[in-house]
Design an enzyme around this catalytic site. Sequence first.
Site, short mmCIF file in Angstrom:
data_model
loop_
_atom_site.label_atom_id
_atom_site.label_comp_id
_atom_site.label_asym_id
_atom_site.label_seq_id
_atom_site.Cartn_x
_atom_site.Cartn_y
_atom_site.Cartn_z
NE ARG A 103 4.70 47.97 -3.61
CZ ARG A 103 4.34 46.71 -3.63
NH1 ARG A 103 4.78 45.90 -4.59
NH2 ARG A 103 3.56 46.23 -2.72
CG ASN A 138 5.27 38.61 -7.04
OD1 ASN A 138 4.35 38.55 -6.23
ND2 ASN A 138 6.39 39.29 -6.83
NE ARG A 158 6.82 42.62 3.81
CZ ARG A 158 6.36 43.17 2.67
NH1 ARG A 158 6.47 42.50 1.52
NH2 ARG A 158 5.80 44.36 2.69
N PRO A 164 -0.49 43.37 -8.75
CG PRO A 164 -2.00 43.47 -7.00
CD PRO A 164 -1.51 42.55 -8.07
CG ASN A 165 0.43 48.20 -5.73
OD1 ASN A 165 0.06 49.27 -6.21
ND2 ASN A 165 -0.30 47.49 -4.90
CD GLU A 182 2.86 31.60 -3.86
OE1 GLU A 182 2.46 30.41 -3.76
OE2 GLU A 182 2.61 32.48 -3.03
CG HIS A 226 5.76 36.03 -2.79
ND1 HIS A 226 4.74 36.86 -3.23
CD2 HIS A 226 5.22 34.81 -2.64
CE1 HIS A 226 3.63 36.16 -3.32
NE2 HIS A 226 3.89 34.90 -2.98
CB ALA A 272 -1.72 42.85 -2.58
CE1 TYR A 290 7.82 43.70 -2.06
CE2 TYR A 290 7.18 45.96 -1.62
CZ TYR A 290 6.95 44.61 -1.49
OH TYR A 290 5.86 44.16 -0.80
C1 DQA Z 1 5.14 40.50 -2.81
C2 DQA Z 1 4.70 40.29 -1.35
C3 DQA Z 1 3.24 40.68 -1.18
O1 DQA Z 1 2.85 40.47 0.17
C4 DQA Z 1 3.05 42.15 -1.52
O2 DQA Z 1 1.69 42.49 -1.43
C5 DQA Z 1 3.62 42.52 -2.82
C6 DQA Z 1 4.88 41.92 -3.27
C7 DQA Z 1 6.65 40.20 -3.01
O3 DQA Z 1 7.03 39.97 -4.14
O4 DQA Z 1 7.42 40.25 -2.03
O5 DQA Z 1 3.11 43.40 -3.51
O6 DQA Z 1 4.43 39.59 -3.63
#
Ligand code: DQA
Length: 137
Positions: free
Chosen positions: A17, A71, A104, A9-10, A95, A97, A74, A22
């Site tokens: 964003r 990835n 964080r 998501p997102n 995995e 990020h 959230a 990011y």
């Molecule tokens: C994320 C880190 C997550 O905590 C966050 O909710 C994201 C992006 C990252 O790629 O840094 O949406 O996965």
Amino acid sequence: MKIAIINGPNLNLLGKRETNIYGDQSFQDYFSELQFKFTELELTFFQSNIEGELIDKLQEFGFDYDGIILNAAAYTHTSVGIGDAVKGIETPVVEVHISNTFNRETYRHLSYVSPGAKGIIVGFGLRSYELAIQSFL
Ligand code: DQA
């Protein structure tokens, strides 16, 4: 070699964003760079904001592909279902990020994906995905 990238998501908003965290590049643009760089690979990309769709794709790719880069954004920190899917498939999952989730908020320190992952790459910006690809080569 078939490698799938699955974004949660997102991450469709990358480039717009929270650019201080990011970066300002869209994922589609970055994905084109990856395809150009790794012409020998069959790279697939899927993004969804919906938990069940991410699980469906993990199941779809998870018995056919050579590697999955996930990835879960959230959902990483909340989804037992995605964690179970990662454990339930055959294809190894790395995995990733973009940000360093460990410097964080504390709720980002827990991952339901990590226990089933082959490895974890965290905090190298979009380069985290490239490092994950390298790990499969
Ligand atoms: C994320 C880190 C997550 O905590 C966050 O909710 C994201 C992006 C990252 O790629 O840094 O949406 O996965």
